[in-house]
Design a protein around this motif. Structure first.
Motif, PDB file in Angstrom:
ATOM      1  N   LEU A  12     -62.864 -63.768   8.949  1.00 36.94           N
ATOM      2  CA  LEU A  12     -62.416 -63.233  10.240  1.00 36.94           C
ATOM      3  C   LEU A  12     -61.316 -62.203  10.035  1.00 36.94           C
ATOM      4  CD1 LEU A  12     -61.868 -65.652  13.243  1.00 36.94           C
ATOM      5  CD2 LEU A  12     -62.633 -63.290  13.242  1.00 36.94           C
ATOM      6  N   ALA A 126     -80.688 -62.272  14.127  1.00 36.63           N
ATOM      7  CA  ALA A 126     -80.555 -63.380  15.080  1.00 36.63           C
ATOM      8  C   ALA A 126     -79.384 -64.274  14.701  1.00 36.63           C
ATOM      9  CB  ALA A 126     -81.847 -64.179  15.130  1.00 36.63           C
ATOM     10  N   MET A 127     -79.270 -64.516  13.424  1.00 41.11           N
ATOM     11  CA  MET A 127     -78.190 -65.376  12.961  1.00 41.11           C
ATOM     12  C   MET A 127     -76.823 -64.759  13.248  1.00 41.11           C
ATOM     13  SD  MET A 127     -77.238 -66.591   9.102  1.00 41.11           S
ATOM     14  CE  MET A 127     -76.330 -65.127   8.676  1.00 41.11           C
ATOM     15  N   VAL A 128     -76.714 -63.466  12.957  1.00 42.54           N
ATOM     16  CA  VAL A 128     -75.429 -62.795  13.173  1.00 42.54           C
ATOM     17  C   VAL A 128     -75.051 -62.813  14.648  1.00 42.54           C
ATOM     18  CG1 VAL A 128     -74.266 -60.553  13.128  1.00 42.54           C
ATOM     19  CG2 VAL A 128     -75.514 -61.356  11.124  1.00 42.54           C
ATOM     20  N   VAL A 129     -75.992 -62.489  15.492  1.00 37.62           N
ATOM     21  CA  VAL A 129     -75.712 -62.501  16.927  1.00 37.62           C
ATOM     22  C   VAL A 129     -75.253 -63.885  17.376  1.00 37.62           C
ATOM     23  CG1 VAL A 129     -76.719 -62.342  19.218  1.00 37.62           C
ATOM     24  CG2 VAL A 129     -77.267 -60.625  17.517  1.00 37.62           C
ATOM     25  N   ALA A 130     -76.002 -64.883  16.968  1.00 35.02           N
ATOM     26  CA  ALA A 130     -75.667 -66.251  17.372  1.00 35.02           C
ATOM     27  C   ALA A 130     -74.270 -66.634  16.895  1.00 35.02           C
ATOM     28  CB  ALA A 130     -76.704 -67.217  16.822  1.00 35.02           C
ATOM     29  N   ALA A 131     -73.985 -66.305  15.659  1.00 31.25           N
ATOM     30  CA  ALA A 131     -72.698 -66.696  15.093  1.00 31.25           C
ATOM     31  C   ALA A 131     -71.545 -65.962  15.766  1.00 31.25           C
ATOM     32  CB  ALA A 131     -72.691 -66.440  13.592  1.00 31.25           C
ATOM     33  N   LEU A 132     -71.727 -64.666  15.985  1.00 33.61           N
ATOM     34  CA  LEU A 132     -70.658 -63.902  16.622  1.00 33.61           C
ATOM     35  C   LEU A 132     -70.378 -64.424  18.023  1.00 33.61           C
ATOM     36  CD1 LEU A 132     -71.283 -60.170  15.610  1.00 33.61           C
ATOM     37  CD2 LEU A 132     -69.529 -61.730  14.800  1.00 33.61           C
ATOM     38  N   GLU A 133     -71.442 -64.732  18.723  1.00 32.81           N
ATOM     39  CA  GLU A 133     -71.231 -65.240  20.080  1.00 32.81           C
ATOM     40  C   GLU A 133     -70.557 -66.597  20.050  1.00 32.81           C
ATOM     41  OE1 GLU A 133     -75.060 -64.819  21.949  1.00 32.81           O
ATOM     42  OE2 GLU A 133     -74.390 -62.941  22.889  1.00 32.81           O
ATOM     43  N   LYS A 134     -70.951 -67.379  19.082  1.00 26.89           N
ATOM     44  CA  LYS A 134     -70.337 -68.696  18.941  1.00 26.89           C
ATOM     45  C   LYS A 134     -68.831 -68.546  18.689  1.00 26.89           C
ATOM     46  CE  LYS A 134     -70.716 -73.102  18.739  1.00 26.89           C
ATOM     47  NZ  LYS A 134     -71.404 -73.882  19.770  1.00 26.89           N
ATOM     48  N   VAL A 135     -68.503 -67.690  17.759  1.00 30.63           N
ATOM     49  CA  VAL A 135     -67.095 -67.487  17.417  1.00 30.63           C
ATOM     50  C   VAL A 135     -66.325 -66.951  18.623  1.00 30.63           C
ATOM     51  CG1 VAL A 135     -65.489 -66.124  16.022  1.00 30.63           C
ATOM     52  CG2 VAL A 135     -67.493 -67.157  14.964  1.00 30.63           C
ATOM     53  N   GLY A 136     -66.929 -65.986  19.307  1.00 28.62           N
ATOM     54  CA  GLY A 136     -66.273 -65.433  20.491  1.00 28.62           C
ATOM     55  C   GLY A 136     -65.993 -66.508  21.515  1.00 28.62           C
ATOM     56  N   MET A 138     -65.667 -69.672  20.956  1.00 36.91           N
ATOM     57  CA  MET A 138     -64.645 -70.572  20.436  1.00 36.91           C
ATOM     58  C   MET A 138     -63.245 -69.992  20.620  1.00 36.91           C
ATOM     59  SD  MET A 138     -66.693 -71.778  17.032  1.00 36.91           S
ATOM     60  CE  MET A 138     -65.263 -72.155  16.063  1.00 36.91           C
ATOM     61  N   LEU A 139     -63.123 -68.721  20.320  1.00 37.24           N
ATOM     62  CA  LEU A 139     -61.806 -68.095  20.429  1.00 37.24           C
ATOM     63  C   LEU A 139     -61.371 -67.985  21.885  1.00 37.24           C
ATOM     64  CD1 LEU A 139     -62.033 -65.277  17.756  1.00 37.24           C
ATOM     65  CD2 LEU A 139     -60.927 -67.490  17.593  1.00 37.24           C
TER      66      LEU A 139
END
Lengths: 158, 158
Positions: A12, A126-136, A138-139
């Motif tokens: 990050l 797909a993985m990157v999108v999912a992960a970025l949204e997840k992190v967003g 969370m933050l």
DNA sequence: AAATTTCATTCGCTAATCAAATCATATTTT
DNA sequence: AAAATATGATTTGATTAGCGAATGAAATTT
């Protein structure tokens, strides 16, 4: 294997660092500072809006927005026009030169990212999108309910 | 899928926005500005180091580092000591008060993130790590990845 | 011993930012 | 209609950050 948290935090930070460096480089390339560029982007995206709107979108005070518009106006990148109907308002609009500037110096970070992102195999996108949204999520979850936590306060209050 | 590029860019922006807001809130809570807090974190993480080191790790010039140390010293959060062996150098070290401050106001964003991250199922943790690293690599592809500069204290220091 | 390098600091300057005050123009109340 | 209030932009005054160049002090090299 317990420090995946560490690893993700480091990743990050690296992302933040990259965007920060990018902002500086871009600023130097265009002759504009980062805040100025942000305002120019906001103005160009809206075609016409008031200093108040700019302040809200850029997340700064009205006074600051005025100062930034001053700089851009002095460089001939935006124009100011008094409102016809309501003479209190001022419409800020991009000039040809302003639009040119943005076209000539598009955000290189975004460019790099897009280019590389599109080159990824489908599953990885797909993985990157999912992960970025997840992190967003969370933050942002943090910012919302972290208020009490933040007021550990009076640390330095007087 | 043009759209996924857009989506990921938006997600990225949201992440950046969250961290930015966090920095401001944190600064307000501690009574320190963001750069000052960063320097304090760097100093606390290293227990003892020179202004030059601080400048390198914080990614600012030496003059700026000196100015920031001035502020922290004035607040009694760090101390300066002339080097014994080499009298040109100045050792900057955290005071009790400085360490207290950091303990009392730990980075809430990191906290939230860590907490939520650790609550994720194993496969999702792996996915997030992989994706963040991927994105970091993609963003850094454009710039020259100055490794020493990435060395920004607290998180990635032992 | 003299020249050079290395650190830290100081100095002069620009930019960003905010809060408070000010000015002009609506809008609402009396 | 006149007075009071509200709204929007700007000005003012202050602080902070940041840079580059100059300075000074202390090694290190020649």
């Amino acid at each position: 294997m317990e420090n995946r948290t560490q690893t993700s935090l480091i990743a990050l930070r690296r992302i933040l660092r990259a965007t920060e460096l990018n902002a500086r480089t871009l600023a130097r390339a265009t002759g504009l500072t980062t805040p100025q560029l942000i305002v120019l982007e906001i103005v160009a995206a809206a075609t016409r809006l008031t200093p108040k709107d700019i302040a809200a979108r850029a997340g700064v005070g009205q006074a600051t927005a005025t100062a930034l518009v001053d700089k851009l106006e002095a460089r001939g990148l935006v124009t100011r026009t008094r409102g016809e109907k309501d003479r209190r308002v001022v419409w800020v609009a991009p000039t040809e030169a302003g639009l040119e500037m943005l076209k000539a110096a598009p955000d290189p970070l975004q460019r790099t990212f897009s280019k590389q992102f599109e080159a990824l195999p489908d599953w990885e996108q797909a993985m990157v999108v999912a992960a970025l949204e997840k992190v967003g999520a969370m933050l942002n979850a943090g910012t919302i309910d972290a208020s009490p936590l933040l007021d550990v306060g009076a640390v330095d209050r007087k």
